[in-house]
Write an enzyme that holds these catalytic residues in place. Structure first.
Site, short mmCIF file in Angstrom:
data_model
loop_
_atom_site.label_atom_id
_atom_site.label_comp_id
_atom_site.label_asym_id
_atom_site.label_seq_id
_atom_site.Cartn_x
_atom_site.Cartn_y
_atom_site.Cartn_z
CD GLU A 97 -69.58 -63.48 -65.04
OE1 GLU A 97 -69.81 -63.79 -66.23
OE2 GLU A 97 -69.38 -64.32 -64.14
CB CYS A 114 -74.32 -61.88 -55.56
SG CYS A 114 -72.66 -62.58 -55.39
CB CYS A 153 -59.94 -63.61 -57.16
SG CYS A 153 -59.81 -63.85 -55.38
CB CYS A 168 -60.38 -70.59 -53.32
SG CYS A 168 -60.11 -69.39 -51.99
CB CYS A 170 -63.53 -70.21 -56.21
SG CYS A 170 -64.24 -68.63 -56.72
CB CYS A 215 -71.83 -69.99 -54.37
SG CYS A 215 -70.54 -69.61 -53.20
#
Length: 353
Positions: free
Chosen positions: A95, A108, A115, A119, A122, A340
């Site tokens: 994305e 962005c 990932c 975290c 996120c 974010c």
């Protein structure tokens, strides 16, 4: 020739492409023309390379492939943010987001499929990391988001942030190669100072950025300025303590003279006290920097909440009174999971554009 045995032409340097053409008994000067089509004109179809002869274009199609990224779906937020899912040549999905504001158009982009850093706040951190993106796949995101900016708002991109899916410094070579193509005069020719790489904090790679004397901007996702709290929400901190990061950042600054941006989400009841602000102010003394306070965007996997506006304002005022340059960044695209920390390939049946 089978497509799997074809050479991915955008993996080649100009010299390598020239060598390939000579070995195919083609004229060496054609390499520069092809390179311009690939990187200046962002061409992904050999048939569109109109200043090449048809026989040469046919030869290129037989020997090479262009693994283009394509828009799978685009959604427009109530605040004009556009989130896109992109399909890669191998079927993986990533994305990216276009963030329009009155004074800038920001792309962005993602650097990995998924990932590996987990975290806690996120959405991407709850996905598996499937692979790194290649430099051309990052470049393609910029081109496609740039087209959306022109088509929807009549404005070109002004800024690029590597703040999408993945940890850029765990895909170091491809990320730097993509920046080189985006900023090169024979590429998209965007000033490096308009590009920001954001990292969760990998000390040895931050030092490598210093050794490579990069010209783009560096942002560190900090979110807590004491190790106990940071370990709790960002497991990467267990191997990259705040002291190790401070030393790496000082080394980076000594080599590049680039100030650093610290990104800090103020979570309700977790890191929103003025004692947390004091710890952050103390951490900011290591080198020239600024702080971007970021609104938290809730995700289904976590129970964190955004602090109240009053608390965020008090937190920011405290930092400013300590001499720290501080900006509050309000969320964009929250209603389409484009803000974010929300990117997790959550598509909709009603894209909106």
């Amino acid at each position: 020739m089978d497509s799997k045995s074809k050479i991915d032409i955008r993996k080649l340097t100009l010299d390598q492409l020239r060598g390939q053409l000579v070995s195919m008994e083609e004229q060496a000067f054609r390499a520069k023309q092809i390179y311009e089509w690939l990187w200046q004109k962002s061409c992904t179809d050999f048939d569109e390379m109109s200043n090449l002869s048809k026989p040469l274009r046919d030869t290129l199609k037989q020997a090479f492939t262009i693994n283009a990224v394509n828009v799978r779906q685009a959604q427009q937020s109530a605040d004009s943010t556009i989130k896109s899912s992109f399909v890669l040549h191998d079927g993986n999905i990533i994305e990216g987001v276009l963030i329009p504001t009155p004074d800038r158009m920001t792309a962005c982009v993602s650097s990995q499929v998924g990932c590996s850093l987990t975290c806690k706040f996120c959405a991407t951190g709850y996905m598996d990391r499937k692979r790194n993106l290649h430099a051309d796949e990052i470049y393609d995101q910029v081109v496609l988001i740039g087209k959306q900016a022109m088509e929807n708002y009549g404005q070109p991109l002004t800024n690029i942030v590597y703040m999408g899916m993945g940890e850029p410094l765990l895909n170091y070579a491809n990320v730097l190669a993509s920046v080189q193509r985006i900023s090169a005069p024979d590429g998209l020719n965007m000033a490096a100072k308009r590009i920001t790489i954001s990292t969760a904090g990998i000390a040895k790679m931050i030092k490598k950025l210093g050794d490579d004397q990069v010209r783009f901007n560096l942002a560190l996702s900090l979110h807590a300025a004491n190790d106990k709290k940071r370990n709790e929400i960002m497991p990467i901190n267990e191997q990259n303590s705040l002291q190790a990061l401070a030393e790496a950042l000082k080394y980076y600054y000594a080599k590049t003279k680039n100030p650093v941006t610290y990104e800090y989400i103020v979570f309700n009841g977790f890191n929103d006290d003025l004692s947390d602000a004091q710890e952050l102010a103390s951490f900011c003394k290591h080198l020239p920097c600024k702080v971007n306070i970021i609104e938290y965007n809730p995700i289904a996997f976590a129970e964190f909440e955004n602090a109240s506006e009053d608390k965020i304002d008090r937190f920011a005022d405290f930092l400013r009174n300590k001499g720290v340059i501080t900006n509050i960044r309000r969320s964009r695209g929250k209603d389409i999971d484009a803000a974010c920390g929300q990117l997790a390939i959550k598509e909709t049946a009603n894209p909106g554009i």
